[in-house]
Scaffold this motif. Structure first.
Motif: not given
Length: 140
Positions: A112-140
């Motif tokens: 679905v996101f093929e048009h993003l090209g190289t941005g997929i890796t960057q988006a995945t990294e940002i998403f993972s960091n956000s999830v890690d931060h929320i799980l560690k901090e316990g905030k939304r």
């Protein structure tokens, strides 16, 4: 359109509340239009019914039944209590993030996101960091 306008005015016409010019226009139309003549008869019949409230109709009085049904409805504060958020919101938050991760994975997997090209890796990294931060901090 002409009949709609006439039918809209028939209540006032039947009650004699229209100016003489409008009444003449409606009378002229009524001479040639059976649909509007029938509509006028209905309006006049309804007026007769409303003017004779003592007229016995075969309509049961349902007021008591309706009021009993209304009394059985729980108060608003009790109905809203069931919609409050769960007591253990951390588990719900983890479940929501897990669902979001599954949906994101499926969207990436099916291209679905093929048009993003190289941005997929960057988006995945940002998403993972956000999830890690929320799980560690316990905030939304």
């Amino acid at each position: 359109m002409k009949c709609e306008f006439i039918q809209y005015q028939l209540g006032a016409y039947s009650a004699g509340e229209l100016p003489p010019e409008s009444s003449l226009y409606i009378e002229k139309h009524l001479r040639t239009c059976p649909a509007c003549q029938a509509w006028l008869e209905e309006v006049q019949e309804m007026a007769r019914i409303w003017q004779q409230p003592e007229l016995e109709l075969d309509i049961p009085d349902m007021t008591a039944d309706i009021m009993n049904e209304i009394r059985q409805i729980p108060p608003l504060y009790k109905r809203q209590a069931s919609r409050m958020k769960p007591k253990d919101s951390r588990k719900a938050m983890i479940a929501h993030f897990g669902l979001a991760a599954c949906i994101a994975f499926c969207l990436f997997q099916f291209g679905v996101f093929e048009h993003l090209g190289t941005g997929i890796t960057q988006a995945t990294e940002i998403f993972s960091n956000s999830v890690d931060h929320i799980l560690k901090e316990g905030k939304r």
